[in-house]
Write a protein that holds these residues in place. Structure first.
Motif, PDB file in Angstrom:
ATOM      1  N   UNK A 116      58.497  34.718  45.172  1.00 34.00           N
ATOM      2  CA  UNK A 116      58.527  33.409  44.540  1.00 34.00           C
ATOM      3  C   UNK A 116      59.292  33.462  43.222  1.00 34.00           C
ATOM      4  N   UNK A 117      59.985  32.372  42.934  1.00 31.15           N
ATOM      5  CA  UNK A 117      60.710  32.255  41.669  1.00 31.15           C
ATOM      6  C   UNK A 117      59.783  31.835  40.534  1.00 31.15           C
ATOM      7  N   UNK A 118      58.660  31.252  40.888  1.00 34.32           N
ATOM      8  CA  UNK A 118      57.637  30.876  39.910  1.00 34.32           C
ATOM      9  C   UNK A 118      56.268  31.116  40.530  1.00 34.32           C
ATOM     10  N   UNK A 119      55.440  31.861  39.817  1.00 29.65           N
ATOM     11  CA  UNK A 119      54.033  32.001  40.199  1.00 29.65           C
ATOM     12  C   UNK A 119      53.209  31.441  39.046  1.00 29.65           C
ATOM     13  N   UNK A 120      52.398  30.436  39.352  1.00 31.66           N
ATOM     14  CA  UNK A 120      51.621  29.738  38.337  1.00 31.66           C
ATOM     15  C   UNK A 120      50.136  29.955  38.588  1.00 31.66           C
ATOM     16  N   UNK A 121      49.422  30.365  37.549  1.00 37.63           N
ATOM     17  CA  UNK A 121      47.970  30.544  37.624  1.00 37.63           C
ATOM     18  C   UNK A 121      47.360  29.847  36.422  1.00 37.63           C
ATOM     19  N   UNK A 122      46.918  28.618  36.615  1.00 42.26           N
ATOM     20  CA  UNK A 122      46.331  27.838  35.538  1.00 42.26           C
ATOM     21  C   UNK A 122      44.806  27.843  35.659  1.00 42.26           C
ATOM     22  N   UNK A 123      44.154  28.326  34.607  1.00 40.78           N
ATOM     23  CA  UNK A 123      42.695  28.308  34.500  1.00 40.78           C
ATOM     24  C   UNK A 123      42.042  28.955  35.724  1.00 40.78           C
ATOM     25  N   UNK A 124      42.525  30.150  36.021  1.00 46.26           N
ATOM     26  CA  UNK A 124      42.002  30.902  37.163  1.00 46.26           C
ATOM     27  C   UNK A 124      40.717  31.602  36.725  1.00 46.26           C
ATOM     28  N   UNK A 125      39.725  30.794  36.390  1.00 40.76           N
ATOM     29  CA  UNK A 125      38.397  31.264  36.023  1.00 40.76           C
ATOM     30  C   UNK A 125      37.425  30.728  37.063  1.00 40.76           C
ATOM     31  N   UNK A 126      36.339  31.442  37.285  1.00 46.76           N
ATOM     32  CA  UNK A 126      35.402  30.987  38.308  1.00 46.76           C
ATOM     33  C   UNK A 126      33.983  31.404  37.981  1.00 46.76           C
ATOM     34  N   UNK A 127      33.043  30.469  38.121  1.00 49.60           N
ATOM     35  CA  UNK A 127      31.619  30.787  38.004  1.00 49.60           C
ATOM     36  C   UNK A 127      31.145  31.612  39.194  1.00 49.60           C
ATOM     37  N   UNK A 128      31.941  31.606  40.269  1.00 51.50           N
ATOM     38  CA  UNK A 128      31.516  32.293  41.491  1.00 51.50           C
ATOM     39  C   UNK A 128      31.923  33.761  41.515  1.00 51.50           C
ATOM     40  N   UNK A 129      32.513  34.245  40.451  1.00 50.40           N
ATOM     41  CA  UNK A 129      32.953  35.636  40.415  1.00 50.40           C
ATOM     42  C   UNK A 129      34.356  35.763  40.943  1.00 50.40           C
ATOM     43  N   UNK A 130      35.192  36.515  40.241  1.00 49.35           N
ATOM     44  CA  UNK A 130      36.597  36.606  40.606  1.00 49.35           C
ATOM     45  C   UNK A 130      37.176  37.842  39.937  1.00 49.35           C
ATOM     46  N   UNK A 131      37.856  38.694  40.718  1.00 49.18           N
ATOM     47  CA  UNK A 131      38.525  39.853  40.133  1.00 49.18           C
ATOM     48  C   UNK A 131      39.896  39.388  39.641  1.00 49.18           C
ATOM     49  N   UNK A 132      39.875  38.703  38.500  1.00 53.45           N
ATOM     50  CA  UNK A 132      41.074  38.038  37.997  1.00 53.45           C
ATOM     51  C   UNK A 132      42.208  39.020  37.724  1.00 53.45           C
ATOM     52  N   UNK A 133      41.897  40.157  37.126  1.00 56.75           N
ATOM     53  CA  UNK A 133      42.947  41.117  36.802  1.00 56.75           C
ATOM     54  C   UNK A 133      43.652  41.594  38.067  1.00 56.75           C
ATOM     55  N   UNK A 134      42.888  41.929  39.094  1.00 57.90           N
ATOM     56  CA  UNK A 134      43.507  42.416  40.326  1.00 57.90           C
ATOM     57  C   UNK A 134      44.346  41.332  40.985  1.00 57.90           C
ATOM     58  N   UNK A 135      43.857  40.095  40.952  1.00 61.25           N
ATOM     59  CA  UNK A 135      44.596  38.982  41.553  1.00 61.25           C
ATOM     60  C   UNK A 135      45.917  38.761  40.819  1.00 61.25           C
ATOM     61  N   UNK A 136      45.887  38.828  39.489  1.00 61.66           N
ATOM     62  CA  UNK A 136      47.125  38.626  38.748  1.00 61.66           C
ATOM     63  C   UNK A 136      48.104  39.780  38.956  1.00 61.66           C
ATOM     64  N   UNK A 137      47.606  40.984  39.144  1.00 59.31           N
ATOM     65  CA  UNK A 137      48.523  42.092  39.472  1.00 59.31           C
ATOM     66  C   UNK A 137      49.137  41.880  40.854  1.00 59.31           C
ATOM     67  N   UNK A 138      48.372  41.322  41.792  1.00 59.71           N
ATOM     68  CA  UNK A 138      48.946  40.974  43.095  1.00 59.71           C
ATOM     69  C   UNK A 138      50.000  39.899  42.934  1.00 59.71           C
ATOM     70  N   UNK A 139      49.774  38.968  42.006  1.00 59.36           N
ATOM     71  CA  UNK A 139      50.753  37.917  41.746  1.00 59.36           C
ATOM     72  C   UNK A 139      52.052  38.497  41.201  1.00 59.36           C
TER      73      UNK A 139
END
Length: 222
Positions: A116-139
């Motif tokens: 992708x030429x642009x990957x956007x992640x706005x407010x990728x926070x979750x009360x349900x639990x989320x491995x945000x760091x790993x997801x952003x490294x995948x991004x």
């Protein structure tokens, strides 16, 4: 044969999955978000030439639809099927349905394919639990040479939050940058800052909040 005796089984206490949690949130109202694109997305990408975009946590689709309206081909991803159904309706109403591919993913388990030429992640926070760091490294791995990753987040919980989630990640831009583990010499930082915005609280009263933006660009090869 049926058993007419009342059940003595204990009710399930299993926590909701992320999909169940967010579907429940979206089921509370016919529209959760404003329908307008996030201001940092508009500010940071208006001058970019249209290409292929990935919107992580697209919700009801406002950001993806705005990008599609500017000629981007967008993959919009969310864990809530209710949100994706609404997003598809909004895209048809905006006459950009042919430019958006809505995909269901639990990003802790699966990730959309492609570059992708642009990957956007706005407010990728979750009360349900989320491995945000790993997801952003995948991004990071999906950003094409010359493309950008735009990560926007909250600096803190809203003042009306009475039961904050203690393990919800609310990192600074520098912490986000460090967590991406970008290879030296292959990326440049275009934006790393905090900024204020006004948001209405649940009673409709304006409240000033602080968010942050990190935008990095993968350098072209050669």
């Amino acid at each position: 044969m049926t058993d007419d005796k009342p059940s003595t089984a204990e009710p399930s206490t299993a926590p909701l999955t992320p999909a169940q949690s967010w579907d429940a949130r979206y089921a509370e109202k016919e529209r959760i978000w404003s329908g307008n694109p996030n201001a940092p997305l508009v500010r940071e990408t208006s001058d970019l030439p249209p290409g292929r975009a990935l919107d992580l946590g697209c919700g009801e689709g406002a950001d993806a639809i705005w990008l599609a309206g500017r000629g981007w081909r967008v993959t919009g991803v969310d864990v809530s099927r209710i949100a994706l159904e609404r997003a598809a309706v909004h895209a048809r109403e905006a006459r950009v349905a042919d430019l958006v591919d809505w995909q269901w993913h639990d990003l802790d388990e699966t990730f959309p394919e492609g570059d992708f030429d642009l990957v956007s992640a706005h407010f990728l926070h979750s009360h349900a639990g989320l491995d945000r760091d790993r997801i952003l490294r995948a991004a990071v791995a999906t950003v094409a040479p010359g493309g950008v990753l735009l990560v926007v987040g909250h600096c803190g919980m809203p003042p009306w939050e009475t039961d904050p989630t203690p393990d919800m990640a609310l990192p600074t831009p520098d912490e986000v940058l460090a967590s991406l583990e970008l290879p030296d010499g292959e990326w440049e930082v275009l934006r790393s800052e905090e900024h204020e915005r006004v948001q209405n609280d649940p009673e409709g009263r304006p409240v000033t909040r602080v968010d942050n933006t990190l935008m990095v660009r993968r350098l072209p090869k050669g």
